[in-house]
Design a protein around this motif. Structure first.
Motif, PDB file in Angstrom:
ATOM      1  N   ALA A 110      34.704  31.167  50.075  1.00 14.86           N
ATOM      2  CA  ALA A 110      36.416  30.806  50.658  1.00 14.86           C
ATOM      3  C   ALA A 110      37.011  30.472  49.414  1.00 14.86           C
ATOM      4  O   ALA A 110      36.925  29.284  48.911  1.00 14.86           O
ATOM      5  CB  ALA A 110      36.301  30.026  51.659  1.00 14.86           C
ATOM      6  N   PRO A 111      37.791  31.307  48.450  1.00 13.07           N
ATOM      7  CA  PRO A 111      38.216  30.884  47.035  1.00 13.07           C
ATOM      8  C   PRO A 111      39.458  30.157  47.214  1.00 13.07           C
ATOM      9  O   PRO A 111      40.475  30.558  47.552  1.00 13.07           O
ATOM     10  CB  PRO A 111      38.374  32.222  46.432  1.00 13.07           C
ATOM     11  N   VAL A 112      39.432  28.694  46.777  1.00 13.21           N
ATOM     12  CA  VAL A 112      40.732  27.821  46.654  1.00 13.21           C
ATOM     13  C   VAL A 112      41.751  28.500  46.178  1.00 13.21           C
ATOM     14  O   VAL A 112      42.875  28.524  46.717  1.00 13.21           O
ATOM     15  CB  VAL A 112      40.041  26.329  46.442  1.00 13.21           C
ATOM     16  N   GLN A 163      41.975  35.946  49.250  1.00 10.88           N
ATOM     17  CA  GLN A 163      41.842  37.144  48.329  1.00 10.88           C
ATOM     18  C   GLN A 163      41.959  36.505  46.813  1.00 10.88           C
ATOM     19  O   GLN A 163      42.287  35.235  46.685  1.00 10.88           O
ATOM     20  CB  GLN A 163      42.933  38.165  48.550  1.00 10.88           C
ATOM     21  N   ILE A 164      41.359  37.315  45.832  1.00 13.52           N
ATOM     22  CA  ILE A 164      41.432  36.782  44.524  1.00 13.52           C
ATOM     23  C   ILE A 164      42.029  38.091  43.674  1.00 13.52           C
ATOM     24  O   ILE A 164      41.897  39.112  43.862  1.00 13.52           O
ATOM     25  CB  ILE A 164      39.961  36.522  43.978  1.00 13.52           C
ATOM     26  N   ASP A 165      42.294  37.530  42.508  1.00 14.96           N
ATOM     27  CA  ASP A 165      42.843  38.517  41.491  1.00 14.96           C
ATOM     28  C   ASP A 165      41.654  39.002  40.417  1.00 14.96           C
ATOM     29  O   ASP A 165      41.726  38.205  39.457  1.00 14.96           O
ATOM     30  CB  ASP A 165      43.980  37.869  40.492  1.00 14.96           C
ATOM     31  N   ALA A 166      40.732  39.639  40.762  1.00 17.63           N
ATOM     32  CA  ALA A 166      39.905  40.016  40.125  1.00 17.63           C
ATOM     33  C   ALA A 166      39.414  41.591  40.711  1.00 17.63           C
ATOM     34  O   ALA A 166      39.599  41.959  41.471  1.00 17.63           O
ATOM     35  CB  ALA A 166      38.464  39.258  40.162  1.00 17.63           C
ATOM     36  N   PRO A 167      38.687  42.455  39.659  1.00 19.09           N
ATOM     37  CA  PRO A 167      38.101  43.801  39.883  1.00 19.09           C
ATOM     38  C   PRO A 167      37.157  43.691  41.389  1.00 19.09           C
ATOM     39  O   PRO A 167      36.421  42.739  41.480  1.00 19.09           O
ATOM     40  CB  PRO A 167      37.459  44.137  38.804  1.00 19.09           C
ATOM     41  N   ASP A 168      37.679  44.510  42.124  1.00 19.91           N
ATOM     42  CA  ASP A 168      36.730  44.333  43.251  1.00 19.91           C
ATOM     43  C   ASP A 168      35.300  44.918  43.227  1.00 19.91           C
ATOM     44  O   ASP A 168      34.366  44.604  44.188  1.00 19.91           O
ATOM     45  CB  ASP A 168      37.482  45.328  44.710  1.00 19.91           C
ATOM     46  N   SER A 169      35.124  45.621  42.001  1.00 22.00           N
ATOM     47  CA  SER A 169      33.721  45.803  41.964  1.00 22.00           C
ATOM     48  C   SER A 169      32.699  44.262  41.717  1.00 22.00           C
ATOM     49  O   SER A 169      31.786  44.522  41.571  1.00 22.00           O
ATOM     50  CB  SER A 169      33.518  46.582  40.360  1.00 22.00           C
ATOM     51  N   LEU A 170      33.347  43.291  41.399  1.00 19.33           N
ATOM     52  CA  LEU A 170      32.697  41.866  41.346  1.00 19.33           C
ATOM     53  C   LEU A 170      32.377  41.470  42.697  1.00 19.33           C
ATOM     54  O   LEU A 170      31.763  40.208  42.546  1.00 19.33           O
ATOM     55  CB  LEU A 170      33.600  41.009  40.442  1.00 19.33           C
ATOM     56  N   GLN A 181      38.482  24.327  42.297  1.00 19.63           N
ATOM     57  CA  GLN A 181      37.713  25.476  42.059  1.00 19.63           C
ATOM     58  C   GLN A 181      36.661  25.040  41.135  1.00 19.63           C
ATOM     59  O   GLN A 181      35.504  25.904  41.170  1.00 19.63           O
ATOM     60  CB  GLN A 181      38.842  26.217  41.203  1.00 19.63           C
ATOM     61  N   GLU A 182      36.526  23.987  40.164  1.00 16.59           N
ATOM     62  CA  GLU A 182      35.557  23.774  39.411  1.00 16.59           C
ATOM     63  C   GLU A 182      34.325  23.616  40.067  1.00 16.59           C
ATOM     64  O   GLU A 182      33.089  23.996  39.804  1.00 16.59           O
ATOM     65  CB  GLU A 182      35.747  22.536  38.512  1.00 16.59           C
ATOM     66  N   ASN A 183      34.240  22.751  41.369  1.00 18.81           N
ATOM     67  CA  ASN A 183      33.231  22.582  42.233  1.00 18.81           C
ATOM     68  C   ASN A 183      32.679  23.815  42.892  1.00 18.81           C
ATOM     69  O   ASN A 183      31.424  23.885  42.988  1.00 18.81           O
ATOM     70  CB  ASN A 183      33.799  21.663  43.352  1.00 18.81           C
ATOM     71  N   GLN A 184      33.659  24.876  43.345  1.00 12.30           N
ATOM     72  CA  GLN A 184      32.886  25.885  43.526  1.00 12.30           C
ATOM     73  C   GLN A 184      32.310  26.892  42.803  1.00 12.30           C
ATOM     74  O   GLN A 184      31.282  27.399  43.046  1.00 12.30           O
ATOM     75  CB  GLN A 184      34.145  26.599  44.085  1.00 12.30           C
ATOM     76  N   ILE A 185      32.913  26.942  41.476  1.00 10.66           N
ATOM     77  CA  ILE A 185      32.021  27.562  40.490  1.00 10.66           C
ATOM     78  C   ILE A 185      30.611  27.191  40.308  1.00 10.66           C
ATOM     79  O   ILE A 185      29.696  27.636  40.014  1.00 10.66           O
ATOM     80  CB  ILE A 185      32.884  27.753  38.908  1.00 10.66           C
ATOM     81  N   LYS A 186      30.483  25.676  40.214  1.00 14.30           N
ATOM     82  CA  LYS A 186      29.432  25.082  39.977  1.00 14.30           C
ATOM     83  C   LYS A 186      28.545  25.179  41.061  1.00 14.30           C
ATOM     84  O   LYS A 186      27.181  25.473  41.140  1.00 14.30           O
ATOM     85  CB  LYS A 186      29.543  23.487  39.984  1.00 14.30           C
ATOM     86  N   GLY A 213      40.611  33.230  38.037  1.00 16.36           N
ATOM     87  CA  GLY A 213      39.804  32.578  37.626  1.00 16.36           C
ATOM     88  C   GLY A 213      38.285  32.681  38.105  1.00 16.36           C
ATOM     89  O   GLY A 213      37.294  31.870  37.679  1.00 16.36           O
ATOM     90  N   TRP A 214      37.985  33.760  38.595  1.00 11.68           N
ATOM     91  CA  TRP A 214      36.699  33.936  39.185  1.00 11.68           C
ATOM     92  C   TRP A 214      35.952  35.012  38.328  1.00 11.68           C
ATOM     93  O   TRP A 214      34.615  35.125  38.771  1.00 11.68           O
ATOM     94  CB  TRP A 214      36.847  34.388  40.629  1.00 11.68           C
TER      95      TRP A 214
END
Ligand code: AHR
Length: 319
Positions: free
Chosen positions: A87-89, A114-121, A66-71, A93-94
């Motif tokens: 494609a979130p591993v 999918q991710i656990d974050a508000p869908d407004s993001l 994930q750290e590589n994805q964020i970078k 943490g997003w």
């Protein structure tokens, strides 16, 4: 006549504007890695779909981190891309990096997880219903074993990833309707063949040689293919001594099915980018907001579906 000419000019201007915007679009794609045949196909298809539309695709392989994805996403933001595909591993943490993209008004589309974050993001997520996939696999097993007692071993996907969480949930929901089917062992095989084989070997050992294992449920076909190998090496017959049910519908599982070594798979299309680019073009052109979730199909295949025919048809679809 004048009206017809005006309509034609308007249509041409519109067509030109949309083709220019698609052709000049630069999109960053943060891909997880290449852990499975399905993942490699998704990468191929995404590149093809971008090329078809004249989109310049900047590709970053995160090697499962994930750290590589964020970078990579931060790099895309700094380069001022028009949009970002991720494609979130893992699911958490997003928030921070997605807020950064939002501040720069760069739309983000999630692919296949999918991710656990508000869908407004994010603009939208193109994924399957992963709980449903697990349920379809579980329901197949429920029907197949009938009233027999069935000890299941489960090969989970990458820990913390949405398909691992949801496919487990859906399968458990399906078998909870019975009393004769139970998961006796469950461990991650990281969505890879090698780890799938390794973990299946340990399950067989822990279950006294594997004679009492009735089925293996693998969260993807690659782990199932690894498990098939382990079952054979233990002197048992995959597909009959131990049933094999999994998810993805990659060509290799159909070969195994044709050989009687796999029983069922739930299809996941590797073409998530096609629908993503379509809604992106409409959004960049006239701010047309897509739904927050674009759901792809989940079709069940079994040995009854002429596996070799499906195998042939699958080739060329990114595989
Ligand atoms: O997120 C989709 C899953 O990731 C696929 O089922 C699996 O093969 C992959 O690696």
């Amino acid at each position: 006549m004048r009206q017809a000419l005006a309509a034609l000019t308007a249509a041409l201007t519109l067509a030109l504007a949309s083709s220019v915007s698609a052709q000049s679009m630069t999109v960053g794609f943060s891909q997880i890695g290449s852990e499975s045949g399905w993942r490699a196909a998704e990468t191929t298809v995404t590149k093809q779909e971008a090329e078809k539309r004249g989109i310049a695709l900047k590709f970053a392989d995160a090697q499962q981190k994930q750290e590589n994805q964020i970078k990579a996403v931060r790099g895309f933001i700094a380069q001022g891309v028009d949009a970002i595909l991720i494609a979130p591993v893992v699911a958490t943490g997003w928030d921070a990096v997605l807020k950064e993209a939002k501040e720069e008004k760069i739309p983000v589309i999630l692919l296949d997880r999918q991710i656990d974050a508000p869908d407004s993001l994010y603009l939208t997520a193109v994924t399957s219903d992963q709980v449903h996939e697990g349920r379809v696999a579980g329901e197949w097993l429920v029907k197949d074993v009938g009233a027999k007692t069935c000890k299941v071993v489960e090969l989970q996907g990458t820990t913390g990833s949405s398909p691992a969480i949801n496919r487990k949930k859906g399968f458990e929901e399906a078998i909870a309707k019975t009393t004769n089917i139970k998961i006796v062992r469950s461990q991650t095989g990281d969505f890879t063949r090698t780890k799938g084989k390794e973990v299946m070997e340990s399950f067989i050992k822990a279950e006294g040689g594997g004679k009492d294992i009735c089925a293996v449920y693998a969260h993807n076909d690659d782990m199932a293919v690894g498990a098939i190998q382990a079952i054979k090496e233990a002197g048992l017959k995959p597909g009959s001594d131990i049933k094999v049910v999994s998810i993805d519908a990659v060509p290799d599982i159909f070969k195994a099915m044709a050989a009687g070594e796999a029983n069922a798979t739930v299809e996941l299309t590797p073409n998530m980018a096609g629908p993503a680019f379509e809604v992106l073009a409409a959004y960049l052109k006239d701010k047309k907001e897509p739904p927050k979730w674009i759901q792809t199909e989940s079709k069940l295949y079994t040995a009854k579906d002429d596996p070799m025919k499906v195998y042939e048809a699958k080739k060329g679809l990114g595989y």
